[in-house]
Design a protein around this motif. Structure first.
Motif, PDB file in Angstrom:
ATOM      1  N   ARG A  77       0.832  -1.202   0.000  1.00  0.00           N
ATOM      2  CA  ARG A  77       0.000   0.000   0.000  1.00  0.00           C
ATOM      3  C   ARG A  77       0.868   1.254   0.000  1.00  0.00           C
ATOM      4  NH1 ARG A  77      -4.688  -0.602   4.160  1.00  0.00           N
ATOM      5  NH2 ARG A  77      -5.245   1.336   3.159  1.00  0.00           N
ATOM      6  N   ILE A  78       0.576   2.139  -0.931  1.00  0.00           N
ATOM      7  CA  ILE A  78       1.382   3.336  -1.136  1.00  0.00           C
ATOM      8  C   ILE A  78       1.459   4.196   0.125  1.00  0.00           C
ATOM      9  CG2 ILE A  78       1.551   5.478  -2.469  1.00  0.00           C
ATOM     10  CD1 ILE A  78       0.228   3.959  -4.795  1.00  0.00           C
ATOM     11  N   VAL A  79       0.319   4.449   0.753  1.00  0.00           N
ATOM     12  CA  VAL A  79       0.298   5.317   1.937  1.00  0.00           C
ATOM     13  C   VAL A  79       1.133   4.715   3.062  1.00  0.00           C
ATOM     14  CG1 VAL A  79      -1.196   6.304   3.714  1.00  0.00           C
ATOM     15  CG2 VAL A  79      -1.907   6.370   1.328  1.00  0.00           C
ATOM     16  N   LYS A  80       1.038   3.408   3.251  1.00  0.00           N
ATOM     17  CA  LYS A  80       1.829   2.752   4.305  1.00  0.00           C
ATOM     18  C   LYS A  80       3.323   2.887   4.032  1.00  0.00           C
ATOM     19  CE  LYS A  80      -1.498   1.381   6.882  1.00  0.00           C
ATOM     20  NZ  LYS A  80      -1.730   2.056   8.136  1.00  0.00           N
ATOM     21  N   ARG A  81       3.710   2.852   2.747  1.00  0.00           N
ATOM     22  CA  ARG A  81       5.119   3.054   2.399  1.00  0.00           C
ATOM     23  C   ARG A  81       5.594   4.417   2.878  1.00  0.00           C
ATOM     24  NH1 ARG A  81       4.944   1.601  -3.957  1.00  0.00           N
ATOM     25  NH2 ARG A  81       4.032  -0.452  -3.692  1.00  0.00           N
ATOM     26  N   TYR A  82       4.772   5.420   2.611  1.00  0.00           N
ATOM     27  CA  TYR A  82       5.146   6.778   3.005  1.00  0.00           C
ATOM     28  C   TYR A  82       5.127   6.957   4.514  1.00  0.00           C
ATOM     29  CZ  TYR A  82       5.685   8.640  -1.626  1.00  0.00           C
ATOM     30  OH  TYR A  82       6.164   8.897  -2.880  1.00  0.00           O
ATOM     31  N   GLU A  83       4.164   6.362   5.186  1.00  0.00           N
ATOM     32  CA  GLU A  83       4.136   6.465   6.651  1.00  0.00           C
ATOM     33  C   GLU A  83       5.429   5.923   7.251  1.00  0.00           C
ATOM     34  OE1 GLU A  83       0.530   4.422   7.711  1.00  0.00           O
ATOM     35  OE2 GLU A  83      -0.700   6.222   7.415  1.00  0.00           O
ATOM     36  N   GLU A  84       5.860   4.764   6.766  1.00  0.00           N
ATOM     37  CA  GLU A  84       7.094   4.162   7.278  1.00  0.00           C
ATOM     38  C   GLU A  84       8.313   5.020   6.952  1.00  0.00           C
ATOM     39  OE1 GLU A  84       9.482   0.580   5.666  1.00  0.00           O
ATOM     40  OE2 GLU A  84       8.096  -0.251   7.161  1.00  0.00           O
ATOM     41  N   ALA A  85       8.388   5.526   5.725  1.00  0.00           N
ATOM     42  CA  ALA A  85       9.531   6.345   5.312  1.00  0.00           C
ATOM     43  C   ALA A  85       9.584   7.655   6.100  1.00  0.00           C
ATOM     44  CB  ALA A  85       9.445   6.635   3.814  1.00  0.00           C
ATOM     45  N   PHE A  86       8.450   8.276   6.336  1.00  0.00           N
ATOM     46  CA  PHE A  86       8.421   9.504   7.127  1.00  0.00           C
ATOM     47  C   PHE A  86       8.806   9.222   8.576  1.00  0.00           C
ATOM     48  CE2 PHE A  86       6.687  11.539   3.545  1.00  0.00           C
ATOM     49  CZ  PHE A  86       6.535  12.888   3.787  1.00  0.00           C
ATOM     50  N   ASN A  87       8.321   8.121   9.133  1.00  0.00           N
ATOM     51  CA  ASN A  87       8.689   7.755  10.505  1.00  0.00           C
ATOM     52  C   ASN A  87      10.197   7.565  10.642  1.00  0.00           C
ATOM     53  OD1 ASN A  87       6.135   7.868  11.611  1.00  0.00           O
ATOM     54  ND2 ASN A  87       5.696   5.712  11.240  1.00  0.00           N
ATOM     55  N   ALA A  88      10.822   6.976   9.621  1.00  0.00           N
ATOM     56  CA  ALA A  88      12.273   6.765   9.651  1.00  0.00           C
ATOM     57  C   ALA A  88      13.029   8.093   9.686  1.00  0.00           C
ATOM     58  CB  ALA A  88      12.705   5.940   8.435  1.00  0.00           C
ATOM     59  N   LEU A  89      12.417   9.145   9.120  1.00  0.00           N
ATOM     60  CA  LEU A  89      13.036  10.482   9.143  1.00  0.00           C
ATOM     61  C   LEU A  89      12.610  11.303  10.352  1.00  0.00           C
ATOM     62  CD1 LEU A  89      12.680  11.518   5.382  1.00  0.00           C
ATOM     63  CD2 LEU A  89      14.759  10.750   6.563  1.00  0.00           C
ATOM     64  N   GLY A  90      11.731  10.722  11.181  1.00  0.00           N
ATOM     65  CA  GLY A  90      11.240  11.441  12.355  1.00  0.00           C
ATOM     66  C   GLY A  90      10.163  12.463  12.027  1.00  0.00           C
ATOM     67  N   LEU A  91       9.498  12.267  10.910  1.00  0.00           N
ATOM     68  CA  LEU A  91       8.426  13.164  10.476  1.00  0.00           C
ATOM     69  C   LEU A  91       7.082  12.462  10.550  1.00  0.00           C
ATOM     70  CD1 LEU A  91      10.123  14.616   7.256  1.00  0.00           C
ATOM     71  CD2 LEU A  91       9.888  15.767   9.462  1.00  0.00           C
ATOM     72  N   GLU A  92       6.031  13.253  10.651  1.00  0.00           N
ATOM     73  CA  GLU A  92       4.659  12.724  10.660  1.00  0.00           C
ATOM     74  C   GLU A  92       4.087  12.849   9.249  1.00  0.00           C
ATOM     75  OE1 GLU A  92       1.593  10.890  12.685  1.00  0.00           O
ATOM     76  OE2 GLU A  92       3.383  11.658  13.688  1.00  0.00           O
ATOM     77  N   PHE A  93       3.497  11.775   8.750  1.00  0.00           N
ATOM     78  CA  PHE A  93       2.879  11.803   7.417  1.00  0.00           C
ATOM     79  C   PHE A  93       1.374  11.838   7.570  1.00  0.00           C
ATOM     80  CE2 PHE A  93       1.114   9.564   3.680  1.00  0.00           C
ATOM     81  CZ  PHE A  93       1.528  10.458   2.709  1.00  0.00           C
ATOM     82  N   TYR A  94       0.766  12.839   6.932  1.00  0.00           N
ATOM     83  CA  TYR A  94      -0.690  12.965   6.918  1.00  0.00           C
ATOM     84  C   TYR A  94      -1.172  12.740   5.494  1.00  0.00           C
ATOM     85  CZ  TYR A  94       0.090  15.128  11.432  1.00  0.00           C
ATOM     86  OH  TYR A  94       0.485  15.367  12.728  1.00  0.00           O
ATOM     87  N   LYS A  95      -1.862  11.650   5.271  1.00  0.00           N
ATOM     88  CA  LYS A  95      -2.310  11.309   3.917  1.00  0.00           C
ATOM     89  C   LYS A  95      -3.322  12.310   3.361  1.00  0.00           C
ATOM     90  CE  LYS A  95      -5.711   8.063   5.715  1.00  0.00           C
ATOM     91  NZ  LYS A  95      -6.067   6.664   5.809  1.00  0.00           N
ATOM     92  N   THR A  96      -3.888  13.130   4.227  1.00  0.00           N
ATOM     93  CA  THR A  96      -4.864  14.111   3.764  1.00  0.00           C
ATOM     94  C   THR A  96      -4.219  15.226   2.942  1.00  0.00           C
ATOM     95  OG1 THR A  96      -4.670  15.256   5.894  1.00  0.00           O
ATOM     96  CG2 THR A  96      -6.492  13.697   5.636  1.00  0.00           C
ATOM     97  N   ARG A  97      -2.957  15.489   3.149  1.00  0.00           N
ATOM     98  CA  ARG A  97      -2.294  16.562   2.387  1.00  0.00           C
ATOM     99  C   ARG A  97      -2.188  16.214   0.906  1.00  0.00           C
ATOM    100  NH1 ARG A  97       2.576  18.763   6.145  1.00  0.00           N
ATOM    101  NH2 ARG A  97       3.041  19.992   4.292  1.00  0.00           N
ATOM    102  N   PRO A  98      -1.618  15.055   0.537  1.00  0.00           N
ATOM    103  CA  PRO A  98      -1.617  14.725  -0.893  1.00  0.00           C
ATOM    104  C   PRO A  98      -3.032  14.485  -1.430  1.00  0.00           C
ATOM    105  CG  PRO A  98      -0.485  13.015   0.377  1.00  0.00           C
ATOM    106  CD  PRO A  98      -0.822  14.108   1.315  1.00  0.00           C
ATOM    107  N   ALA A  99      -3.942  13.990  -0.582  1.00  0.00           N
ATOM    108  CA  ALA A  99      -5.324  13.775  -1.029  1.00  0.00           C
ATOM    109  C   ALA A  99      -5.993  15.104  -1.357  1.00  0.00           C
ATOM    110  CB  ALA A  99      -6.113  13.037   0.050  1.00  0.00           C
ATOM    111  N   ARG A 100      -5.762  16.118  -0.531  1.00  0.00           N
ATOM    112  CA  ARG A 100      -6.324  17.446  -0.783  1.00  0.00           C
ATOM    113  C   ARG A 100      -5.752  18.027  -2.074  1.00  0.00           C
ATOM    114  NH1 ARG A 100      -4.338  20.459   3.282  1.00  0.00           N
ATOM    115  NH2 ARG A 100      -5.517  19.211   4.756  1.00  0.00           N
TER     116      ARG A 100
END
Length: 143
Positions: A77-100
């Motif tokens: 799942r694309i969103v889960k990929r980004y959540e994991e990658a952002f967590n590795a950088l210490g950032l929070e990923f909000y899927k609503t931003r690209p969705a908006r």
């Protein structure tokens, strides 16, 4: 403020889920059986990862400046990929931003965010929904 008759109408028309994928209504049959709807979880209407990558890059350009995202291709799942990658950088990923951003672009210029395959899938969904609506609109609960 609603009148008493409007409030009563709203109350009687409210549907409730009985946890068995059917809707319960007082004094009428449900107009739409959700049990017959096929839903594919984990599959996006726009499944092109390149377009999603661009949406994320555009909406997170400030946070990602000077950082490199490493996406795990083994995560389906694309969103889960980004959540994991952002967590590795210490950032929070909000899927609503690209969705908006997607919703803004699709309203202005759909060709920028929809591949030919995605367009065909959207057309098929709209055609199916229209056909189901035509079947349902003469049911007593919709009159």
């Amino acid at each position: 403020m609603l009148s008493l008759s409007e409030l009563l109408g709203v109350f009687l028309a409210q549907s409730a889920d009985n946890c068995e994928r059917r809707q319960l209504r007082l004094l009428c049959e449900p107009g739409f059986d959700r049990g017959k709807v096929r839903v594919e979880l984990g599959r996006h209407a726009n499944s092109d990862p390149v377009i999603y990558d661009k949406l994320v890059a555009d909406t997170y350009k400030v946070e990602l400046k000077g950082k490199k995202l490493v996406l795990n291709a083994k995560i389906p799942r694309i969103v889960k990929r980004y959540e994991e990658a952002f967590n590795a950088l210490g950032l929070e990923f909000y899927k609503t931003r690209p969705a908006r951003e997607f919703m803004s672009l699709i309203g202005a210029d759909p060709a920028k965010v929809l591949t030919a395959d995605s367009t065909k899938r959207f057309q098929a969904i709209i055609k199916e929904l229209s056909a189901r609506y035509e079947k349902m609109k003469n049911v007593a609960s919709f009159r």
